[in-house]
Scaffold this active site. Structure first.
Site, PDB file in Angstrom:
ATOM      1  N   LYS A  24       0.836  -1.215   0.000  1.00  0.00           N
ATOM      2  CA  LYS A  24       0.000   0.000   0.000  1.00  0.00           C
ATOM      3  C   LYS A  24       0.868   1.262   0.000  1.00  0.00           C
ATOM      4  CE  LYS A  24      -2.864   0.817   3.655  1.00  0.00           C
ATOM      5  NZ  LYS A  24      -2.883   2.182   4.205  1.00  0.00           N
ATOM      6  N   SER A  25       1.875   1.286   0.861  1.00  0.00           N
ATOM      7  CA  SER A  25       2.733   2.479   0.932  1.00  0.00           C
ATOM      8  C   SER A  25       3.395   2.751  -0.417  1.00  0.00           C
ATOM      9  CB  SER A  25       3.841   2.276   1.979  1.00  0.00           C
ATOM     10  OG  SER A  25       3.315   2.323   3.267  1.00  0.00           O
ATOM     11  N   ARG A  29       2.840   5.798  -3.368  1.00  0.00           N
ATOM     12  CA  ARG A  29       3.989   6.596  -3.815  1.00  0.00           C
ATOM     13  C   ARG A  29       4.210   6.462  -5.321  1.00  0.00           C
ATOM     14  NH1 ARG A  29       4.496   5.573   1.492  1.00  0.00           N
ATOM     15  NH2 ARG A  29       5.926   6.781   2.822  1.00  0.00           N
ATOM     16  N   ARG A 125      -7.376  13.254  12.462  1.00  0.00           N
ATOM     17  CA  ARG A 125      -5.949  12.922  12.529  1.00  0.00           C
ATOM     18  C   ARG A 125      -5.057  14.164  12.470  1.00  0.00           C
ATOM     19  NH1 ARG A 125      -4.676   7.595   9.336  1.00  0.00           N
ATOM     20  NH2 ARG A 125      -2.884   7.755  10.721  1.00  0.00           N
ATOM     21  N   SER A 169       8.142   9.649  11.741  1.00  0.00           N
ATOM     22  CA  SER A 169       7.024   9.400  10.829  1.00  0.00           C
ATOM     23  C   SER A 169       7.496   9.441   9.387  1.00  0.00           C
ATOM     24  CB  SER A 169       5.928  10.460  11.030  1.00  0.00           C
ATOM     25  OG  SER A 169       5.050  10.456   9.919  1.00  0.00           O
ATOM     26  N   ASP A 318       2.663  -0.721  12.195  1.00  0.00           N
ATOM     27  CA  ASP A 318       1.341  -1.208  11.805  1.00  0.00           C
ATOM     28  C   ASP A 318       1.099  -2.650  12.246  1.00  0.00           C
ATOM     29  OD1 ASP A 318       0.794   1.240  10.675  1.00  0.00           O
ATOM     30  OD2 ASP A 318       1.452   0.660   8.674  1.00  0.00           O
ATOM     31  N   LYS A 345      -3.759   6.639  14.963  1.00  0.00           N
ATOM     32  CA  LYS A 345      -3.865   5.935  13.674  1.00  0.00           C
ATOM     33  C   LYS A 345      -5.334   5.932  13.240  1.00  0.00           C
ATOM     34  CE  LYS A 345       0.459   4.900  13.051  1.00  0.00           C
ATOM     35  NZ  LYS A 345       1.183   5.535  11.929  1.00  0.00           N
ATOM     36  N   ARG A 349      -5.470   2.816  18.314  1.00  0.00           N
ATOM     37  CA  ARG A 349      -5.157   1.380  18.191  1.00  0.00           C
ATOM     38  C   ARG A 349      -4.722   0.747  19.507  1.00  0.00           C
ATOM     39  NH1 ARG A 349      -2.309   0.974  12.316  1.00  0.00           N
ATOM     40  NH2 ARG A 349      -4.293   1.064  11.181  1.00  0.00           N
TER      41      ARG A 349
HETATM   42  C1  S3P Z   1       3.048   5.000   6.261  1.00  0.00           C
HETATM   43  C2  S3P Z   1       3.708   5.375   7.406  1.00  0.00           C
HETATM   44  C3  S3P Z   1       3.260   5.026   8.764  1.00  0.00           C
HETATM   45  C4  S3P Z   1       2.259   3.891   8.734  1.00  0.00           C
HETATM   46  C5  S3P Z   1       1.204   4.065   7.681  1.00  0.00           C
HETATM   47  C6  S3P Z   1       1.834   4.168   6.298  1.00  0.00           C
HETATM   48  C7  S3P Z   1       3.589   5.427   4.955  1.00  0.00           C
HETATM   49  O1  S3P Z   1       2.653   6.152   9.328  1.00  0.00           O
HETATM   50  O2  S3P Z   1       1.641   3.740  10.003  1.00  0.00           O
HETATM   51  O3  S3P Z   1       0.301   2.981   7.705  1.00  0.00           O
HETATM   52  O4  S3P Z   1       3.154   4.900   3.912  1.00  0.00           O
HETATM   53  O5  S3P Z   1       4.461   6.290   4.942  1.00  0.00           O
HETATM   54  P1  S3P Z   1       3.540   7.291  10.095  1.00  0.00           P
HETATM   55  O6  S3P Z   1       4.502   7.834   9.132  1.00  0.00           O
HETATM   56  O7  S3P Z   1       2.571   8.346  10.527  1.00  0.00           O
HETATM   57  O8  S3P Z   1       4.155   6.568  11.239  1.00  0.00           O
END
Ligand code: S3P
Length: 432
Positions: A24-25, A29, A125, A169, A318, A345, A349
């Site tokens: 997903k990340s 991107r 958030r 983060s 996560d 989150k 959580r």
């Molecule tokens: C993510 C970063 C994390 C993660 C999120 C996806 C990302 O969050 O918890 O599910 O894709 O960069 P944080 O950067 O706020 O820790």
């Protein structure tokens, strides 16, 4: 799945082979960087889910054409670094935290006014964490009492900064690096207290942007153009994690996951599981679009408690609800600290995980910044888990279900669509 929820029956083990959806990340991107690339970008292994489709819709609203070229293949027709148009109305990110944190970094380099909002959970958030550095970079950013909706007014250029992240983060780091591409001159530097996922850095490099990295620091220079051409997205480690955890806890398991992303900034779960005595093998390591990928084999194991220290938290942020679940089966007491970020989150959580696991027979004490868990090496009783509007809690409930005596009913399980729409079917397919 009935309207009432998803019923998960106890299983003797997880067996066979499985491939999980694209990360997903990285999917977010790939589409975001694709949108500002020069020319078309082929994205293979795209992990289609409600979250990543929000990113596709967002770039389309900004004037970028995205073509569905196959079942999990997209072509993003990049509009060039400063080629995005201001849309007519607000951009709705749905539930996608990564989108609402990263996109403003790109909008910082366009011309015009943009508004970003999302669902009820997104609107709770924290957003000052990206607004603050963007303002230092000369971008006008307004939040609504620190939360979405967020308004960005941009002139096409930013000012390079050296920014120290107050919280570890990857989303904030990525936002600042992306905004740094549009600096008039100079190097934009981000210093992070602990290492976080580095997918943005890897993809920027793949797109031809020099990224300078040393421990605790990453820097980018203003970019002329991005040339990405193609991205092969690996399987999502965070979607593999529920299967890895369930196969470890169930005595009849023998499970292989193919093509899983094993970027070391994501695999803290494996570090903790090794300490607990788990039997997880990582084989056939290779590189795919600059990201480490492997096959993961899981055998059942008897577990012992192992603490999670704050330094490890960003590498498994996560997966912490799943660590809490594993700790329920481990001999001894497991303590997880330094995980206060879990409070902000998709749900709180810490509260949601403790409620879920205690509701099915676990012994989980929520702490301000983590958990204390007393393990009992038998199956959980089972019962009912409320997903609390959070896809990771819904997956936690389902894993608790296969590892229980009586099964688990997960209410609100449709939220699984946020990251892994056919999770329940895939779990059923490997459950024996
Ligand atoms: C993510 C970063 C994390 C993660 C999120 C996806 C990302 O969050 O918890 O599910 O894709 O960069 P944080 O950067 O706020 O820790």
């Amino acid at each position: 799945m009935s309207a009432a929820g998803l019923r998960i029956a106890p299983a003797g083990g997880l067996t066979g082979e499985l491939a999980v959806p694209g990360d997903k990340s990285i999917s977010h991107r790939a589409v975001l960087l694709g949108a500002i690339s020069s020319g078309p970008v082929q994205v293979r292994g795209f992990g289609a889910s409600a979250d990543t489709l929000s990113t596709v819709a967002a770039v389309e609203a900004l004037g970028v054409e995205v073509e569905q070229a196959g079942e999990d293949e997209l072509v993003v027709h990049g509009a060039g670094l400063r080629g995005l148009d201001a849309p007519h109305g607000p951009i709705d990110v749905g539930n996608a935290g990564t989108l609402i944190r990263l996109l403003p970094g790109i909008l910082a380099g366009q011309r015009g006014s943009f508004e970003l909002t999302g669902d009820e959970s997104i609107r709770s958030r924290p957003m000052e964490r990206i607004a603050e550095p963007l303002r230092q970079m000369g971008v006008e950013v307004e939040t609504t009492d620190g939360r979405p909706p967020v308004r960005v007014r941009a002139t096409g250029h930013t000012r390079a900064v050296s920014y120290e992240l107050p919280v570890a983060s990857a989303q904030v780091k990525s936002c600042v690096l992306l905004a740094g591409l549009f600096a008039e001159r100079g190097v934009t530097e981000v210093r992070e207290p602990l290492p976080t996922r580095d997918h943005t850095e890897r993809l920027l490099r793949a797109a031809g942007v020099p990224v300078d990295r040393s421990p605790g620091r990453v820097a980018v220079s203003p970019a002329g153009e991005l040339h990405l051409d193609e991205v092969d997205v690996p399987g999502d480690f965070s979607s593999a994690a529920p299967f890895i955890v369930a196969a470890t806890a169930l005595s009849g398991s023998n499970l292989t996951l193919r093509g899983v992303g094993v970027n070391p900034t994501r695999t803290g779960l494996l570090t903790v599981m090794e300490r607990m005595g788990a039997r997880v093998g990582v084989f056939r390591r290779r590189l795919q679009s600059g990201e480490p990928v492997a096959d993961v084999e899981v055998r059942p194991a008897e577990l012992v408690a192992a603490d999670v220290e704050p330094e490890l938290v960003p590498l498994l942020v996560d997966e912490l609800p799943l660590v809490a679940l594993l700790a329920c089966f481990a001999h001894g007491v497991t303590t997880i600290r330094g995980a206060g970020e879990l409070r902000v989150k998709e749900s709180d959580r810490i509260a949601a995980t403790a409620a879920a696991l205690n509701g099915v027979g676990g012994h989980v004490e929520p702490l301000e910044d983590g958990f204390r868990i007393r393990g009992v090496p038998t199956r959980l009783r089972g019962g009912r888990v409320d997903a609390a509007g959070d896809h990771r809690v819904a997956m936690l409930g389902a894993v608790a279900g296969v590892c229980s005596q009586e099964g688990v009913e997960v209410s609100g399980a449709s939220v699984l669509g946020v990251s892994f729409p056919d999770f329940a079917d895939r779990l059923a397919a490997v459950s024996a």
